[in-house]
Design a protein around this motif. Structure first.
Motif, PDB file in Angstrom:
ATOM      1  N   TYR A 286       0.839  -1.193   0.000  1.00 30.45           N
ATOM      2  CA  TYR A 286       0.000   0.000   0.000  1.00 30.45           C
ATOM      3  C   TYR A 286       0.881   1.252   0.000  1.00 30.45           C
ATOM      4  O   TYR A 286       2.007   1.225   0.480  1.00 30.45           O
ATOM      5  CB  TYR A 286      -0.898   0.034   1.236  1.00 30.45           C
ATOM      6  N   LEU A 287       0.312   2.327  -0.505  1.00 33.15           N
ATOM      7  CA  LEU A 287       0.960   3.627  -0.389  1.00 33.15           C
ATOM      8  C   LEU A 287      -0.106   4.626   0.049  1.00 33.15           C
ATOM      9  O   LEU A 287      -0.998   4.968  -0.728  1.00 33.15           O
ATOM     10  CB  LEU A 287       1.596   4.069  -1.709  1.00 33.15           C
ATOM     11  N   GLN A 288      -0.003   5.043   1.306  1.00 38.66           N
ATOM     12  CA  GLN A 288      -0.896   6.067   1.823  1.00 38.66           C
ATOM     13  C   GLN A 288      -0.273   7.425   1.530  1.00 38.66           C
ATOM     14  O   GLN A 288       0.849   7.699   1.974  1.00 38.66           O
ATOM     15  CB  GLN A 288      -1.107   5.899   3.320  1.00 38.66           C
ATOM     16  N   MET A 289      -0.992   8.245   0.796  1.00 35.02           N
ATOM     17  CA  MET A 289      -0.462   9.539   0.374  1.00 35.02           C
ATOM     18  C   MET A 289      -1.308  10.649   0.985  1.00 35.02           C
ATOM     19  O   MET A 289      -2.509  10.744   0.697  1.00 35.02           O
ATOM     20  CB  MET A 289      -0.485   9.641  -1.161  1.00 35.02           C
ATOM     21  N   ASN A 290      -0.682  11.435   1.828  1.00 38.47           N
ATOM     22  CA  ASN A 290      -1.347  12.556   2.485  1.00 38.47           C
ATOM     23  C   ASN A 290      -0.731  13.876   2.051  1.00 38.47           C
ATOM     24  O   ASN A 290       0.377  13.895   1.488  1.00 38.47           O
ATOM     25  CB  ASN A 290      -1.258  12.415   4.003  1.00 38.47           C
ATOM     26  N   SER A 291      -1.434  14.954   2.313  1.00 35.63           N
ATOM     27  CA  SER A 291      -0.940  16.297   1.982  1.00 35.63           C
ATOM     28  C   SER A 291      -0.441  16.353   0.544  1.00 35.63           C
ATOM     29  O   SER A 291       0.659  16.857   0.262  1.00 35.63           O
ATOM     30  CB  SER A 291       0.185  16.703   2.950  1.00 35.63           C
ATOM     31  N   LEU A 292      -1.248  15.855  -0.350  1.00 26.27           N
ATOM     32  CA  LEU A 292      -0.834  15.777  -1.751  1.00 26.27           C
ATOM     33  C   LEU A 292      -0.656  17.158  -2.358  1.00 26.27           C
ATOM     34  O   LEU A 292      -1.381  18.107  -2.018  1.00 26.27           O
ATOM     35  CB  LEU A 292      -1.856  14.971  -2.546  1.00 26.27           C
ATOM     36  N   LYS A 293       0.318  17.241  -3.256  1.00 32.10           N
ATOM     37  CA  LYS A 293       0.662  18.486  -3.934  1.00 32.10           C
ATOM     38  C   LYS A 293       0.486  18.294  -5.441  1.00 32.10           C
ATOM     39  O   LYS A 293       0.581  17.166  -5.940  1.00 32.10           O
ATOM     40  CB  LYS A 293       2.109  18.864  -3.636  1.00 32.10           C
ATOM     41  N   PRO A 294       0.294  19.362  -6.176  1.00 31.75           N
ATOM     42  CA  PRO A 294       0.185  19.226  -7.639  1.00 31.75           C
ATOM     43  C   PRO A 294       1.390  18.520  -8.262  1.00 31.75           C
ATOM     44  O   PRO A 294       1.235  17.771  -9.234  1.00 31.75           O
ATOM     45  CB  PRO A 294       0.075  20.675  -8.109  1.00 31.75           C
TER      46      PRO A 294
ATOM     47  N   GLN B 185      -3.091   6.324 -12.499  1.00 29.00           N
ATOM     48  CA  GLN B 185      -2.926   7.763 -12.622  1.00 29.00           C
ATOM     49  C   GLN B 185      -3.362   8.465 -11.337  1.00 29.00           C
ATOM     50  O   GLN B 185      -4.449   8.197 -10.805  1.00 29.00           O
ATOM     51  CB  GLN B 185      -3.745   8.305 -13.793  1.00 29.00           C
ATOM     52  N   VAL B 186      -2.505   9.349 -10.867  1.00 28.72           N
ATOM     53  CA  VAL B 186      -2.836  10.227  -9.745  1.00 28.72           C
ATOM     54  C   VAL B 186      -2.726  11.662 -10.247  1.00 28.72           C
ATOM     55  O   VAL B 186      -1.684  12.051 -10.780  1.00 28.72           O
ATOM     56  CB  VAL B 186      -1.894  10.005  -8.546  1.00 28.72           C
ATOM     57  N   THR B 187      -3.795  12.405 -10.104  1.00 27.42           N
ATOM     58  CA  THR B 187      -3.802  13.802 -10.521  1.00 27.42           C
ATOM     59  C   THR B 187      -4.197  14.674  -9.338  1.00 27.42           C
ATOM     60  O   THR B 187      -5.249  14.441  -8.730  1.00 27.42           O
ATOM     61  CB  THR B 187      -4.782  14.039 -11.683  1.00 27.42           C
TER      62      THR B 187
END
Length: 120
Positions: A79-87, A115-117
């Motif tokens: 898993y990859l938990q991604m927080n505080s995502l930025k452009p 895809q992550v946007t």
């Protein structure tokens, strides 16, 4: 034959969160190193995070403190938990899994990419 199936990408606003999953399936194998890469438009694929079979982790400076990699060995899933995502986190995310087959042969497998946007 081992297959990887990724899920969890999508569109999110800056500051938001996403969780990616990558499940390995097949028969007669064990999973070694698992990692996540990102390929942003016009850039090379870069390693973001990795986790060993023993649970040791490492992160790229660009995601340290915001992303968390984990694994469920019983499910052969990373898993990859991604927080505080930025452009600038926008890109195609790939899981990378090192496999040892029952025969003793080792191999490296890639997920299909998700895809992550991140919108500003």
């Amino acid at each position: 034959q081992v297959q990887l199936l990724e899920s969890g990408g999508g569109l999110v606003q800056a500051g938001g969160s996403l969780r990616l999953s990558c499940a390995a399936s097949g028969s007669s194998f064990s999973v070694n190193f698992m990692g996540w890469y990102r390929q942003a438009p016009g850039k090379q694929r870069e390693l973001l995070a990795g986790i060993t079979s023993g649970g040791s982790t490492n992160y790229a400076d660009s995601v340290k403190g915001r992303f968390t990699i984990s694994r469920d060995n019983a499910k052969n899933t990373v898993y990859l938990q991604m927080n505080s995502l930025k452009p600038e986190d926008t890109g195609v995310y790939y899981c990378d899994v090192g496999i040892t087959l029952h025969s003793g042969l080792t191999g490296r497998y890639w997920g299909q990419g998700t895809q992550v946007t991140v919108s500003s």
